[in-house]
Design an enzyme around this catalytic site. Structure first.
Site, mmCIF file in Angstrom:
data_model
loop_
_atom_site.group_PDB
_atom_site.id
_atom_site.type_symbol
_atom_site.label_atom_id
_atom_site.label_comp_id
_atom_site.label_asym_id
_atom_site.label_seq_id
_atom_site.Cartn_x
_atom_site.Cartn_y
_atom_site.Cartn_z
ATOM 1 N N THR A 1 0.828 -1.213 0.000
ATOM 2 C CA THR A 1 0.000 0.000 0.000
ATOM 3 C C THR A 1 0.863 1.264 0.000
ATOM 4 O O THR A 1 0.379 2.321 -0.375
ATOM 5 C CB THR A 1 -0.915 0.039 1.236
ATOM 6 O OG1 THR A 1 -0.117 -0.238 2.392
ATOM 7 C CG2 THR A 1 -2.028 -0.987 1.153
ATOM 8 N N ASP A 2 2.130 1.140 0.431
ATOM 9 C CA ASP A 2 2.894 2.386 0.648
ATOM 10 C C ASP A 2 3.206 3.131 -0.650
ATOM 11 O O ASP A 2 3.197 4.354 -0.680
ATOM 12 C CB ASP A 2 4.153 2.161 1.503
ATOM 13 C CG ASP A 2 5.191 1.232 0.900
ATOM 14 O OD1 ASP A 2 4.913 0.580 -0.127
ATOM 15 O OD2 ASP A 2 6.303 1.170 1.466
ATOM 16 N N GLY B 1 17.102 -10.819 3.421
ATOM 17 C CA GLY B 1 16.376 -11.421 2.294
ATOM 18 C C GLY B 1 15.108 -12.154 2.687
ATOM 19 O O GLY B 1 14.663 -13.052 1.971
ATOM 20 N N SER C 1 16.269 -5.652 6.176
ATOM 21 C CA SER C 1 17.681 -5.503 6.527
ATOM 22 C C SER C 1 18.295 -4.342 5.747
ATOM 23 O O SER C 1 19.175 -3.642 6.259
ATOM 24 C CB SER C 1 18.448 -6.793 6.243
ATOM 25 O OG SER C 1 18.309 -7.149 4.889
ATOM 26 N N ASP D 1 9.461 0.943 4.977
ATOM 27 C CA ASP D 1 10.551 0.275 5.701
ATOM 28 C C ASP D 1 11.474 1.286 6.361
ATOM 29 O O ASP D 1 11.890 1.124 7.507
ATOM 30 C CB ASP D 1 11.383 -0.585 4.741
ATOM 31 C CG ASP D 1 10.535 -1.595 4.006
ATOM 32 O OD1 ASP D 1 9.377 -1.802 4.412
ATOM 33 O OD2 ASP D 1 11.029 -2.161 3.024
ATOM 34 N N TYR E 1 8.263 -7.087 -7.743
ATOM 35 C CA TYR E 1 7.869 -5.897 -6.988
ATOM 36 C C TYR E 1 7.699 -4.700 -7.932
ATOM 37 O O TYR E 1 6.681 -4.012 -7.913
ATOM 38 C CB TYR E 1 8.950 -5.594 -5.938
ATOM 39 C CG TYR E 1 8.607 -4.435 -5.051
ATOM 40 C CD1 TYR E 1 7.912 -4.637 -3.865
ATOM 41 C CD2 TYR E 1 8.971 -3.135 -5.394
ATOM 42 C CE1 TYR E 1 7.579 -3.573 -3.045
ATOM 43 C CE2 TYR E 1 8.640 -2.076 -4.587
ATOM 44 C CZ TYR E 1 7.959 -2.288 -3.411
ATOM 45 O OH TYR E 1 7.630 -1.233 -2.613
HETATM 46 C C1 GLA Z 1 9.056 -3.855 0.483
HETATM 47 C C2 GLA Z 1 9.192 -2.364 0.171
HETATM 48 C C3 GLA Z 1 8.158 -1.539 0.954
HETATM 49 C C4 GLA Z 1 6.751 -2.101 0.773
HETATM 50 C C5 GLA Z 1 6.729 -3.615 0.976
HETATM 51 C C6 GLA Z 1 5.402 -4.233 0.621
HETATM 52 O O1 GLA Z 1 9.384 -4.101 1.820
HETATM 53 O O2 GLA Z 1 10.489 -1.918 0.494
HETATM 54 O O3 GLA Z 1 8.243 -0.189 0.555
HETATM 55 O O4 GLA Z 1 6.232 -1.737 -0.467
HETATM 56 O O5 GLA Z 1 7.733 -4.284 0.228
HETATM 57 O O6 GLA Z 1 4.418 -3.780 1.474
#
Ligand code: GLA
Length: 363
Positions: free
Chosen positions: A29-30, A112, A117, A162, A211
């Site tokens: 969602t970010d 990972g 990390s 994160d 991603y």
């Molecule tokens: C990774 C990305 C975050 C976020 C998550 C999924 O951790 O670094 O910004 O998008 O995936 O929620």
């Protein structure tokens, strides 16, 4: 930090650290301007620095035999070094005058598996630089620079969850973050409940490509809907205008944002857990970032008495699962599920609480 002295023969001039994080709800969602609910974990990454007598930077990571050398004009080739290099470049772009440094890194954050990390390394590097050079970066600026370092230098087009979690969250309460405004507040976990994180043992092989592809799909969905980002979708009905695949991606984001807001409004662990279970189903079926091993581990967790809910955590495509457990059931659940998962031939592990802490939790 004795490792620093061993490698460089002198004491560091600055030392800083930062934690990894586990996301309880609000996955993918970010980067859609939505809501997230991470909490910091006990494992931290520590970075130490001193100015170097040489004209180049030296970087040594504990447990790696070699010291990497680079200058700001000739980036290091090693992937892990690019996070540190990116932070130095970003700090420089904000006016920091950075002399050649000797840098030492040691980390307890599992790598990972979806526990950030890399964010812990970035935030610890920037904190250490702030201390060494007396920089006026507040914790939000540190998170923003760390995110930029990840995007520009490590090639992951990530959101800001994160880095904000590593920079601002603590281990006892979750951080509700609106990633559009960066408004945030701390949220207590439901009473008598604790967080358990288990690794599926499967490396996140598609994490970067998958991603970046999901992010592009969300941007395409928002463009077709004529909104700035999927955060701006106000009803599920609006999504009917989308082709099937984009509709499912957008539906995950829409329902996941709602789950985060429901979770912070609910007092009961049961309700919170049900939202985590629904999040997993949505990540599996609509967002398609789960894999069979994660589904299996989540199912084993969900079947245990004392588990309120469980889901994959982080980007997916492998890595870890998070469960909300009754505090008193934590160690039994960890032991039983690990046994069951391993009996099926998999290599699982308990990551949070860390092994030493788990041993002290009453069975
Ligand atoms: C990774 C990305 C975050 C976020 C998550 C999924 O951790 O670094 O910004 O998008 O995936 O929620």
């Amino acid at each position: 930090m004795s490792g620093f002295r061993k490698v460089y023969g002198a004491a560091p001039q600055a030392v800083a650290d930062a934690p990894g994080r586990v996301n309880l709800l609000g996955e993918h969602t970010d980067y859609n301007d939505g809501f997230v609910l991470p909490i910091a974990i006990a494992q931290r990454t520590r970075v130490a620095m001193r100015s170097s007598p040489e004209a180049r930077f030296s970087l040594h990571a504990h447990g790696q035999g070699e010291t990497v050398h680079f200058t700001l004009d000739s980036p290091p080739e090693q992937h892990f070094a690019s996070y540190v290099y990116g932070c130095l470049m970003l700090a420089r772009s904000r006016g920091a005058v950075i002399p050649p440094l000797q840098i030492y890194v040691e980390s307890q954050v599992p790598m990972g598996v979806g526990l950030s990390s890399s964010a812990a390394l970035e935030v610890a590097t920037l904190r250490c630089l702030r201390e060494l050079l007396a920089l006026h970066f507040d914790d939000v600026v540190i998170a923003q620079l760390a995110q930029r370092a990840e995007i520009d230098y490590a090639g992951v087009n990530c959101g800001i969850m994160d880095q904000m979690a590593s920079s601002l969250a603590d281990t006892s309460r979750a951080l509700l973050l609106d990633t559009r405004t960066l408004e945030r507040r701390v949220v207590e976990l439901p009473r008598e409940s604790a967080v358990l994180v288990m690794d599926s043992g499967i490396a996140r092989s598609l994490a970067t490509s998958g991603y970046n592809q999901r992010r592009a799909e969300c941007e395409e969905a928002a463009r077709l809907l004529g909104v700035g980002s999927l955060r701006d979708v106000t009803s599920a009905g609006e999504l009917d205008a989308l082709p099937d695949l984009l509709k499912r991606r957008a539906r995950h984001v829409f329902t996941e944002n709602a789950r985060v807001l429901q979770a912070v409004a609910c007092a009961s662990a049961k309700e919170f857990g049900a939202l985590m279970n629904a999040s997993h189903a949505s990540l599996r079926d609509d967002y398609e970032v789960s894999i069979p091993e994660l589904d299996r581990l989540v199912a084993l967790l969900q079947a245990q008495p004392g588990v309120h809910g469980a889901r994959l955590t982080g980007a997916g495509f492998g890595g870890a699962c998070v469960a909300l457990c009754d505090t008193h059931a934590l160690s039994r659940v960890a032991r039983t599920v690990l046994e069951q998962y391993r009996a099926a031939g998999q290599r699982g592990a308990v990551l949070v609480p860390p092994a030493a802490a788990l041993a002290t939790v009453a069975a």
